[in-house]
Scaffold this active site. Sequence first.
Site, PDB file in Angstrom:
ATOM      1  N   GLU A 269     -37.538  47.233  42.978  1.00 44.64           N
ATOM      2  CA  GLU A 269     -37.588  47.836  44.309  1.00 44.64           C
ATOM      3  C   GLU A 269     -38.707  47.226  45.145  1.00 44.64           C
ATOM      4  O   GLU A 269     -39.743  46.800  44.624  1.00 44.64           O
ATOM      5  CB  GLU A 269     -37.861  49.345  44.194  1.00 44.64           C
ATOM      6  CG  GLU A 269     -36.839  50.102  43.400  1.00 44.64           C
ATOM      7  CD  GLU A 269     -35.593  50.486  44.193  1.00 44.64           C
ATOM      8  OE1 GLU A 269     -35.390  49.949  45.303  1.00 44.64           O
ATOM      9  OE2 GLU A 269     -34.843  51.328  43.701  1.00 44.64           O
TER      10      GLU A 269
ATOM     11  N   TYR B  12     -27.590  59.063  47.541  1.00 40.66           N
ATOM     12  CA  TYR B  12     -27.417  57.763  46.885  1.00 40.66           C
ATOM     13  C   TYR B  12     -26.693  57.925  45.540  1.00 40.66           C
ATOM     14  O   TYR B  12     -25.700  57.241  45.267  1.00 40.66           O
ATOM     15  CB  TYR B  12     -28.782  57.115  46.608  1.00 40.66           C
ATOM     16  CG  TYR B  12     -29.459  56.443  47.768  1.00 40.66           C
ATOM     17  CD1 TYR B  12     -29.008  56.588  49.084  1.00 40.66           C
ATOM     18  CD2 TYR B  12     -30.587  55.651  47.559  1.00 40.66           C
ATOM     19  CE1 TYR B  12     -29.661  55.961  50.140  1.00 40.66           C
ATOM     20  CE2 TYR B  12     -31.244  55.021  48.616  1.00 40.66           C
ATOM     21  CZ  TYR B  12     -30.779  55.182  49.896  1.00 40.66           C
ATOM     22  OH  TYR B  12     -31.444  54.559  50.928  1.00 40.66           O
TER      23      TYR B  12
ATOM     24  N   HIS C 132     -23.387  50.723  48.616  1.00 35.36           N
ATOM     25  CA  HIS C 132     -24.631  51.491  48.782  1.00 35.36           C
ATOM     26  C   HIS C 132     -24.577  52.223  50.117  1.00 35.36           C
ATOM     27  O   HIS C 132     -24.493  51.596  51.165  1.00 35.36           O
ATOM     28  CB  HIS C 132     -25.817  50.528  48.749  1.00 35.36           C
ATOM     29  CG  HIS C 132     -27.159  51.170  48.555  1.00 35.36           C
ATOM     30  ND1 HIS C 132     -27.607  52.213  49.327  1.00 35.36           N
ATOM     31  CD2 HIS C 132     -28.155  50.904  47.675  1.00 35.36           C
ATOM     32  CE1 HIS C 132     -28.827  52.554  48.923  1.00 35.36           C
ATOM     33  NE2 HIS C 132     -29.177  51.778  47.923  1.00 35.36           N
TER      34      HIS C 132
ATOM     35  N   HIS D 197     -28.687  51.865  41.623  1.00 40.57           N
ATOM     36  CA  HIS D 197     -29.325  52.989  40.929  1.00 40.57           C
ATOM     37  C   HIS D 197     -28.710  53.180  39.561  1.00 40.57           C
ATOM     38  O   HIS D 197     -28.390  54.299  39.154  1.00 40.57           O
ATOM     39  CB  HIS D 197     -29.228  54.281  41.758  1.00 40.57           C
ATOM     40  CG  HIS D 197     -29.386  54.038  43.235  1.00 40.57           C
ATOM     41  ND1 HIS D 197     -28.343  54.081  44.103  1.00 40.57           N
ATOM     42  CD2 HIS D 197     -30.476  53.685  43.958  1.00 40.57           C
ATOM     43  CE1 HIS D 197     -28.774  53.773  45.326  1.00 40.57           C
ATOM     44  NE2 HIS D 197     -30.066  53.532  45.254  1.00 40.57           N
TER      45      HIS D 197
ATOM     46  N   ARG E 205     -42.839  55.570  45.473  1.00 42.52           N
ATOM     47  CA  ARG E 205     -43.915  54.598  45.666  1.00 42.52           C
ATOM     48  C   ARG E 205     -45.054  54.790  44.686  1.00 42.52           C
ATOM     49  O   ARG E 205     -45.922  53.931  44.574  1.00 42.52           O
ATOM     50  CB  ARG E 205     -44.453  54.701  47.085  1.00 42.52           C
ATOM     51  CG  ARG E 205     -43.329  54.656  48.115  1.00 42.52           C
ATOM     52  CD  ARG E 205     -43.829  54.526  49.524  1.00 42.52           C
ATOM     53  NE  ARG E 205     -44.322  53.187  49.769  1.00 42.52           N
ATOM     54  CZ  ARG E 205     -44.481  52.670  50.989  1.00 42.52           C
ATOM     55  NH1 ARG E 205     -44.175  53.387  52.047  1.00 42.52           N
ATOM     56  NH2 ARG E 205     -44.946  51.444  51.143  1.00 42.52           N
TER      57      ARG E 205
END
Lengths: 259, 259
Positions: free
Chosen positions: B208, B120, B104, B149, B214
């Site tokens: 997460e 990412y 990562h 991911h 969010r």
Amino acid sequence: MAHHIGNEHTSRFWSEHQNELIRRVCDLYPENFAPVCQLPQSPGAPIEGSVRELRRCVEEMGFIGCNVNPDPTGGYWTGPPLSDRAWWPLWETMCELDVPAMIHVSAACNPQFHTTGSHYLGADTTAFMQALSSGFMSDFPGLRWIIPHGGGAVPYHWGRFRGMAADQGWEFDALLEHIWFDTCVYHQPGIDLLLSVVPVENVLFASEMVGAVRGINPDTGRHYDDTKVYLDAVPLDEDDRGLVFEHNARRVFPRLELT
Amino acid sequence: MAHHIGNEHTSRFWSEHQNELIRRVCDLYPENFAPVCQLPQSPGAPIEGSVRELRRCVEEMGFIGCNVNPDPTGGYWTGPPLSDRAWWPLWETMCELDVPAMIHVSAACNPQFHTTGSHYLGADTTAFMQALSSGFMSDFPGLRWIIPHGGGAVPYHWGRFRGMAADQGWEFDALLEHIWFDTCVYHQPGIDLLLSVVPVENVLFASEMVGAVRGINPDTGRHYDDTKVYLDAVPLDEDDRGLVFEHNARRVFPRLELT
């Protein structure tokens, strides 16, 4: 292309030569091909040479689109992002001429990246993200990009991108006025995903000749990159099939009508 | 992490400090957390410092895994690929200690890349491709990587990678003895695709806290990154659910039993 090889001078003459060859092939097979040009990009070179060649190809030779390499360094990514004003003369000229760009890197020369395995797919995702996070395309009504390889990682992470856009106040739906994804995804579940998340108006049929994979899938007996087989298995009605196979392309490439 | 900040010295003390903090949190909440360490990577620094910190964390502090940043430059990709012998002391030590690595990256400092949007996902695909095209993992029986991911772009392009492997004579199935994908994919079609192409033995549940997004998806009323909701909607039998939610993790992190 291989824009990392040679310099601005090499790239200019190589591109002009290739584009004239493309024009000749299209003249020989007018029922099969329509011309899209490469641009004489080179690491660190100003964009004006590319603007000049685009104009020559479209205005003098009847080309209908171009390819833009978002990383002419071949995997070192030391140039400006596509949202940077250094690129704007090219976007302005594309709008003026009403031609789209395929946003597609060329060979990687960085040993970290495999050209068709990771560099292509990473660049696709990177280009999409630059457009999404910068919002610069709203300054260019009519600017049209095609992101190849089914959009890299974007459709698989559609929720991530939509969610980030919602968090940050980025315009996600407005971006889809500017961006199309092709169908170069080499298995049924990938094509199913693409059509299940991306609006059908934003999907352009593409297949390969020659692509990243040449072999036959032992599970299906068909070439991995024979993408039409996968599309034929997706339950699209006739209107939607017409969009994917023809009408979206006519909207993205309006100069196709003129050829 | 942010390995591009400071130098090898900074990174060493920052990593040691963070890892001791992680140990403390795990001591405070032993029912909730098991410790996985960061490594004191730094652009151009030899890997031996990371080997030393991994050994300290596992042997002296009971850590069960580590994170490896495949690009400590933060998006300039000027170091050696993961298949390069420069990395091998780390792979050897992971095998000896029987701990896996999450592969990562950390924050991007290259303006071409958005950290959680393109860096990412590009790094995930890049790491997988380095392992596939080099075949180096066959020299490290027991070496285990987790690609986050949901594997970046890999499952969406499963046909591309399988086809390239067949064309080139790369070992695709053997690679799956070494690589697992997590479930940090933030929409139902993505999770459906992941489970439809990747063997269930190679999928590790992850959610997460705090992830790239969010907000709440207006279409579902749930947080985008509440990945368990998507997994619960996939028709898995009890055995397969047990693999994804527990038993695969126990195989990948055997030191979990010791904590």
